[in-house]
Design a protein around this motif. Structure first.
Motif, mmCIF file in Angstrom:
data_model
loop_
_atom_site.group_PDB
_atom_site.id
_atom_site.type_symbol
_atom_site.label_atom_id
_atom_site.label_comp_id
_atom_site.label_asym_id
_atom_site.label_seq_id
_atom_site.Cartn_x
_atom_site.Cartn_y
_atom_site.Cartn_z
ATOM 1 N N VAL A 65 0.837 -0.964 0.219
ATOM 2 C CA VAL A 65 -0.056 -0.203 -0.315
ATOM 3 C C VAL A 65 1.052 0.786 -0.314
ATOM 4 N N THR A 66 -0.042 2.098 -0.593
ATOM 5 C CA THR A 66 0.963 3.468 -0.297
ATOM 6 C C THR A 66 0.278 4.617 0.681
ATOM 7 N N VAL A 67 0.980 4.832 1.110
ATOM 8 C CA VAL A 67 0.513 5.497 2.387
ATOM 9 C C VAL A 67 1.298 7.407 2.521
ATOM 10 N N GLN A 68 0.089 8.324 1.840
ATOM 11 C CA GLN A 68 0.712 9.748 1.466
ATOM 12 C C GLN A 68 0.293 10.528 2.764
ATOM 13 N N GLY A 69 0.891 11.063 3.504
ATOM 14 C CA GLY A 69 0.314 11.982 4.988
ATOM 15 C C GLY A 69 1.357 13.031 4.521
ATOM 16 N N GLN A 70 1.065 13.891 5.865
ATOM 17 C CA GLN A 70 2.151 15.402 5.936
ATOM 18 C C GLN A 70 1.665 15.579 7.843
ATOM 19 N N ILE A 71 2.935 15.724 8.151
ATOM 20 C CA ILE A 71 3.806 16.279 9.243
ATOM 21 C C ILE A 71 3.619 17.438 9.801
ATOM 22 N N LEU A 123 -2.228 -3.874 10.666
ATOM 23 C CA LEU A 123 -3.567 -4.429 9.908
ATOM 24 C C LEU A 123 -3.837 -4.548 8.429
ATOM 25 N N ALA A 124 -5.029 -6.081 8.187
ATOM 26 C CA ALA A 124 -5.309 -5.989 6.860
ATOM 27 C C ALA A 124 -5.385 -5.549 6.051
ATOM 28 N N ALA A 128 -7.001 -1.486 6.640
ATOM 29 C CA ALA A 128 -5.490 -0.397 6.401
ATOM 30 C C ALA A 128 -6.269 0.661 5.725
ATOM 31 N N LEU A 129 -6.802 0.815 4.647
ATOM 32 C CA LEU A 129 -7.698 1.219 3.582
ATOM 33 C C LEU A 129 -8.219 2.020 4.690
ATOM 34 N N CYS A 130 -8.999 1.444 5.162
ATOM 35 C CA CYS A 130 -10.713 2.304 5.729
ATOM 36 C C CYS A 130 -9.071 3.511 7.640
ATOM 37 N N SER A 131 -8.369 2.708 7.612
ATOM 38 C CA SER A 131 -8.152 3.507 8.794
ATOM 39 C C SER A 131 -7.152 3.964 9.383
ATOM 40 N N ALA A 132 -6.984 4.996 7.584
ATOM 41 C CA ALA A 132 -6.412 6.613 7.568
ATOM 42 C C ALA A 132 -6.764 7.579 9.032
ATOM 43 N N ALA A 133 -7.442 7.685 9.522
ATOM 44 C CA ALA A 133 -8.077 8.238 10.845
ATOM 45 C C ALA A 133 -6.906 8.498 12.182
ATOM 46 N N PRO A 134 -7.598 6.683 12.334
ATOM 47 C CA PRO A 134 -6.668 6.270 13.333
ATOM 48 C C PRO A 134 -5.274 5.894 12.916
ATOM 49 N N ILE A 135 -4.672 5.732 12.203
ATOM 50 C CA ILE A 135 -3.130 5.593 12.210
ATOM 51 C C ILE A 135 -2.710 7.011 12.048
ATOM 52 N N ALA A 136 -3.313 7.929 11.834
ATOM 53 C CA ALA A 136 -2.912 9.531 12.034
ATOM 54 C C ALA A 136 -2.841 9.821 13.743
ATOM 55 N N ARG A 137 -4.026 9.989 14.327
ATOM 56 C CA ARG A 137 -3.924 10.149 15.413
ATOM 57 C C ARG A 137 -2.772 8.952 16.351
ATOM 58 N N VAL A 164 -4.717 5.704 1.241
ATOM 59 C CA VAL A 164 -3.951 4.990 2.055
ATOM 60 C C VAL A 164 -3.965 4.092 0.193
ATOM 61 N N LYS A 165 -3.310 3.890 -0.511
ATOM 62 C CA LYS A 165 -3.799 3.516 -1.721
ATOM 63 C C LYS A 165 -3.433 2.174 -1.925
ATOM 64 N N PRO A 166 -3.560 1.229 -2.621
ATOM 65 C CA PRO A 166 -3.371 -0.398 -2.719
ATOM 66 C C PRO A 166 -2.618 -0.106 -4.481
ATOM 67 N N THR A 167 -2.280 -1.854 -4.600
ATOM 68 C CA THR A 167 -1.507 -0.899 -5.873
ATOM 69 C C THR A 167 -2.662 -1.130 -6.722
ATOM 70 N N PRO A 168 -2.348 -0.956 -8.347
ATOM 71 C CA PRO A 168 -3.444 -1.095 -9.241
ATOM 72 C C PRO A 168 -3.993 -1.960 -10.050
ATOM 73 N N ASP A 169 -3.344 -3.537 -9.504
ATOM 74 C CA ASP A 169 -4.226 -4.472 -9.617
ATOM 75 C C ASP A 169 -4.624 -4.832 -8.133
ATOM 76 N N ILE A 170 -4.525 -4.992 -7.352
ATOM 77 C CA ILE A 170 -4.856 -5.018 -6.073
ATOM 78 C C ILE A 170 -6.475 -3.954 -6.074
ATOM 79 N N ALA A 171 -6.017 -2.917 -6.271
ATOM 80 C CA ALA A 171 -7.510 -1.701 -6.210
ATOM 81 C C ALA A 171 -8.256 -2.234 -7.304
ATOM 82 N N ARG A 172 -7.905 -2.979 -8.635
ATOM 83 C CA ARG A 172 -9.272 -2.924 -9.417
ATOM 84 C C ARG A 172 -9.291 -3.906 -8.877
#
Length: 348
Positions: A65-71, A123-124, A128-137, A164-172
């Protein structure tokens, strides 16, 4: 000129002047003249700084997965930060003499990357795809407690996980799975709607059948009531007919009794008149000639006397039939003749 220079710092820059290893002055937004050959200037940026990041991580089920964020952070204690990193300015005061101010963001990101990786690896993929806010906290809380961050005098203002993005194949594949689930949910919704319509139609038909059954039961009750009323009427008519027949039978019996009484009366009258005629004839046979002469003197022949006796018999018989008297009463009407007839019978 002669090494004297002027410097002016922004309000977001904490400026410090060292001379012979001692701190001469410091403060945010300072401006002053200084002697360059003997002075060292340190400029620590105290304003908020943003450090974006994009990390390639692996989840608990070994999916990339690709995690994109900012501090967002700031230097809350400039004196502490300048003792660990070099924030000194060049001789002309136009820039920093080292690259430590640029590496500060990398050091913060390195600490944050470790925390983000730990959070994602726990996380699975779907979680992980649905846990952006908990990860940030979690990253913000744990990053502020890191020893290096505290040693540098940094304050973590905030951590944001943008995606939080998966690879293109997994995303499809996930899109296909989600699409199938949505289609299946739509089919289930259609099925439930049809089932609801069928159940409603069934309920309507059941109500109609219940209504028909109720109407038919009411009709049957009405027919049964009519049949009971008709049977009751027929029973009453039969009872009336039976009573009428009993009355007719009684009347016929009474008529038979009357006829028998009339016949008995007629026989009794006939016997009485016969006895009377016999008595007259016997009297005539045994009559005294003088009596016969007296009858002749009256102008009546013996034959006329007999006819008169028989005429009286017919008239009395007709009257007795009209009166419908009993034999006992008939004997009274004849004036004691019947007893005489009985006596005559006894003589015979």
């Amino acid at each position: 000129m002669l090494g004297i220079r002027f410097i002016r710092a922004q309000p977001t820059v904490h400026l410090m002047q060292f001379r012979a290893g001692r701190l001469v002055r410091e403060g945010a937004g300072q401006s002053f003249f200084y002697y360059a050959p003997t002075s060292t200037l340190v400029a620590v940026p105290v304003g908020s700084q943003d450090r974006p990041f994009m990390l390639e991580l692996v989840t608990a089920d070994f999916q990339s997965v690709t995690v994109q964020g900012q501090i967002s952070y700031r230097i809350a204690q400039p004196a502490q930060a300048c003792r660990l990193m070099d924030f000194s300015l060049t001789a002309d005061g136009t820039g920093h003499a080292s690259e430590d101010p640029q590496r500060l963001g990398d050091r913060v990101l390195m600490q944050a990357e470790v925390i983000v990786q730990q959070a994602v690896q726990a996380l699975a993929l779907k979680q992980a795809l649905c846990s952006a806010a908990p990860i940030a906290r979690r990253v913000q809380q744990e990053l502020a407690q890191q020893a290096e961050i505290q040693a540098l005098g940094l304050e973590i203002l905030g951590v944001a996980i943008l995606a939080v993005k998966p690879t293109p194949d997994i995303a499809r594949a996930l899109e296909a799975e989600a699409r199938e689930q949505n289609l299946r949910a739509a089919d289930e919704a259609i099925y439930l709607r049809r089932m609801s319509a069928v159940q409603s139609e069934r309920a309507i038909r059941q109500n109609e059948l219940d209504t028909d059954i109720a109407v038919e039961n009411k009709r049957r009750q009405i027919r049964e009531a009519q049949l009971e009323a008709k049977a009751l009427q027929m029973r009453k008519e039969n009872e009336l007919r039976a009573e009428q027949m009993d009355a007719d039978v009684a009347l016929e019996a009474h008529r038979q009794e009357l006829v028998q009484g009339q016949a008995q009366n007629s026989r009794t009258l006939a016997e009485a008149e016969a006895y009377r005629v016999a008595a007259v004839m016997q009297a005539l046979e045994k009559a005294d000639p003088k009596l016969v002469q007296a009858v002749a003197a009256m102008g009546m022949q013996p034959g006329q006397l007999i006819a008169q006796a028989f005429g009286g018999l017919a008239e009395k018989a007709e009257r007795i039939g009209q009166l419908n008297v009993s034999p006992e009463l008939l004997q009274g009407l004849l004036g004691g003749t019947a007893p005489a007839s009985k006596s005559h019978g006894e003589r015979h």
